[in-house]
Motif scaffolding. Structure first.
Motif, mmCIF file in Angstrom:
data_model
loop_
_atom_site.group_PDB
_atom_site.id
_atom_site.type_symbol
_atom_site.label_atom_id
_atom_site.label_comp_id
_atom_site.label_asym_id
_atom_site.label_seq_id
_atom_site.Cartn_x
_atom_site.Cartn_y
_atom_site.Cartn_z
ATOM 1 N N GLY A 29 6.258 -0.253 -12.930
ATOM 2 C CA GLY A 29 6.972 -2.125 -12.618
ATOM 3 C C GLY A 29 8.048 -2.415 -12.550
ATOM 4 N N ASN A 30 9.050 -1.610 -13.094
ATOM 5 C CA ASN A 30 10.662 -1.601 -12.916
ATOM 6 C C ASN A 30 11.098 -1.351 -11.743
ATOM 7 O OD1 ASN A 30 12.572 -3.349 -14.053
ATOM 8 N ND2 ASN A 30 13.561 -1.322 -15.854
ATOM 9 N N ALA A 35 12.497 -3.017 -5.627
ATOM 10 C CA ALA A 35 11.631 -3.278 -4.465
ATOM 11 C C ALA A 35 11.927 -4.010 -4.049
ATOM 12 C CB ALA A 35 11.071 -2.252 -4.312
ATOM 13 N N ARG A 36 11.347 -5.147 -4.922
ATOM 14 C CA ARG A 36 10.236 -7.047 -4.240
ATOM 15 C C ARG A 36 11.767 -7.185 -4.741
ATOM 16 N NH1 ARG A 36 6.320 -3.172 -5.307
ATOM 17 N NH2 ARG A 36 4.841 -3.755 -4.267
ATOM 18 N N PHE A 37 12.173 -7.884 -5.860
ATOM 19 C CA PHE A 37 12.879 -8.381 -5.596
ATOM 20 C C PHE A 37 14.359 -8.687 -6.587
ATOM 21 C CE2 PHE A 37 8.836 -9.471 -7.437
ATOM 22 C CZ PHE A 37 8.699 -9.923 -6.739
ATOM 23 N N GLY A 38 14.668 -6.762 -6.615
ATOM 24 C CA GLY A 38 16.375 -7.114 -7.015
ATOM 25 C C GLY A 38 16.368 -6.993 -8.038
ATOM 26 N N PHE A 39 15.952 -7.033 -9.296
ATOM 27 C CA PHE A 39 15.838 -6.339 -10.610
ATOM 28 C C PHE A 39 15.826 -5.629 -11.184
ATOM 29 C CE2 PHE A 39 13.325 -9.845 -10.800
ATOM 30 C CZ PHE A 39 12.583 -9.738 -11.712
ATOM 31 N N ARG A 40 15.966 -4.721 -12.334
ATOM 32 C CA ARG A 40 15.321 -4.480 -13.592
ATOM 33 C C ARG A 40 15.699 -5.065 -15.255
ATOM 34 N NH1 ARG A 40 13.886 0.433 -10.614
ATOM 35 N NH2 ARG A 40 13.773 1.488 -12.646
ATOM 36 N N LEU A 41 14.625 -4.574 -15.615
ATOM 37 C CA LEU A 41 14.779 -4.977 -16.896
ATOM 38 C C LEU A 41 15.080 -4.013 -17.780
ATOM 39 C CD1 LEU A 41 10.956 -7.561 -16.635
ATOM 40 C CD2 LEU A 41 13.731 -8.514 -16.960
ATOM 41 N N PRO A 128 3.856 -9.203 -12.936
ATOM 42 C CA PRO A 128 4.705 -9.801 -11.423
ATOM 43 C C PRO A 128 3.846 -9.634 -11.000
ATOM 44 C CG PRO A 128 5.192 -7.234 -12.837
ATOM 45 C CD PRO A 128 3.857 -8.047 -13.972
ATOM 46 N N LEU A 129 4.322 -10.446 -9.714
ATOM 47 C CA LEU A 129 3.346 -11.073 -8.321
ATOM 48 C C LEU A 129 3.236 -9.554 -7.753
ATOM 49 C CD1 LEU A 129 5.667 -13.954 -6.629
ATOM 50 C CD2 LEU A 129 3.376 -13.560 -7.306
ATOM 51 N N PHE A 130 3.880 -8.714 -7.846
ATOM 52 C CA PHE A 130 2.973 -8.065 -6.798
ATOM 53 C C PHE A 130 1.732 -6.820 -7.341
ATOM 54 C CE2 PHE A 130 6.499 -5.692 -9.733
ATOM 55 C CZ PHE A 130 5.597 -3.937 -9.549
ATOM 56 N N MET A 131 1.246 -7.558 -8.382
ATOM 57 C CA MET A 131 0.438 -6.307 -9.119
ATOM 58 C C MET A 131 -0.739 -7.001 -8.726
ATOM 59 S SD MET A 131 1.560 -5.267 -12.981
ATOM 60 C CE MET A 131 3.179 -4.458 -13.224
ATOM 61 N N THR A 132 -1.304 -7.281 -6.923
ATOM 62 C CA THR A 132 -2.417 -7.986 -6.682
ATOM 63 C C THR A 132 -3.837 -7.136 -7.410
ATOM 64 O OG1 THR A 132 -2.013 -6.817 -4.678
ATOM 65 C CG2 THR A 132 -1.046 -9.096 -4.978
ATOM 66 N N VAL A 163 2.598 -14.080 -12.804
ATOM 67 C CA VAL A 163 1.887 -14.611 -12.584
ATOM 68 C C VAL A 163 1.187 -14.967 -14.177
ATOM 69 C CG1 VAL A 163 -0.579 -14.765 -11.661
ATOM 70 C CG2 VAL A 163 0.615 -13.336 -9.922
ATOM 71 N N PHE A 164 1.539 -15.501 -14.453
ATOM 72 C CA PHE A 164 0.651 -16.511 -15.445
ATOM 73 C C PHE A 164 -0.871 -17.117 -15.653
ATOM 74 C CE2 PHE A 164 4.979 -16.979 -15.553
ATOM 75 C CZ PHE A 164 5.597 -16.258 -17.147
#
Length: 170
Positions: A29-30, A35-41, A128-132, A163-164
């Motif tokens: 996920g990170n 790759a998509r949003f430029g941050f890591r958790l 996350p948004l990308f997990m469609t 997405v919630f």
């Protein structure tokens, strides 16, 4: 065809497999977030925190499932309480090479059944948004988009990338 078996986690025997799967999931996920949003958790911190408080995913209020294929743990899904009427799906993950075989759907169905049997009125999750593909699975089980909920572990500054969802339990 390989036989997949889903069962409740057995502690402490399964702790290493759980930690490995959670880390695999959060690192995957990170990579997508970066790759998509430029941050890591801080995924290692999340895994250590979750392992230190693993009892929150255990009965009677929660559940922790593992999926095995040929004796190897390939998937996990957890349920925790957000209060007396709401549960939350956490750490839902199937190894990429094992996807599209129904493992995720089977684990999600079991968590929904557990939530219903425990008397919860709804089940929530964040993703996350990308997990469609995951969102499509959740929607196929009656989950609907909602506003961010306060119990989510997602920091406020990143919630726009998530997405919630919530599913009522009749």
């Amino acid at each position: 065809m390989d036989v997949v078996r889903i069962r409740e986690a057995e502690l402490p025997v399964d702790v290493d497999a759980i930690g490995r799967l959670w880390l695999d999931y959060l690192n995957w996920g990170n990579d997508g977030l970066d790759a998509r949003f430029g941050f890591r958790l801080p995924v290692q911190e999340f895994v250590e925190r979750d392992l230190a408080s693993i009892e929150r995913f255990l009965p009677p209020a929660g559940r922790l499932l593992l999926a095995f294929e040929d004796g190897e743990a390939v998937g996990t899904a957890a349920l925790q309480s957000l209060g007396t009427s709401t549960a939350e799906v956490k750490r839902m993950w199937v190894a990429p090479e094992c996807r599209r075989g129904g493992i995720g759907g089977d684990m999600l169905d079991r968590l929904i059944s557990v939530a219903e049997a425990a008397g919860y009125g709804s089940v929530r999750l964040d993703s996350p948004l990308f997990m469609t593909a995951a969102h499509a699975l959740y929607r196929s089980r009656g989950f609907m988009d909602i506003a961010p909920y306060p119990e989510s572990e997602i920091p406020d500054r990143y919630k726009s990338h998530w997405v919630f969802m919530e599913r009522p339990i009749p």
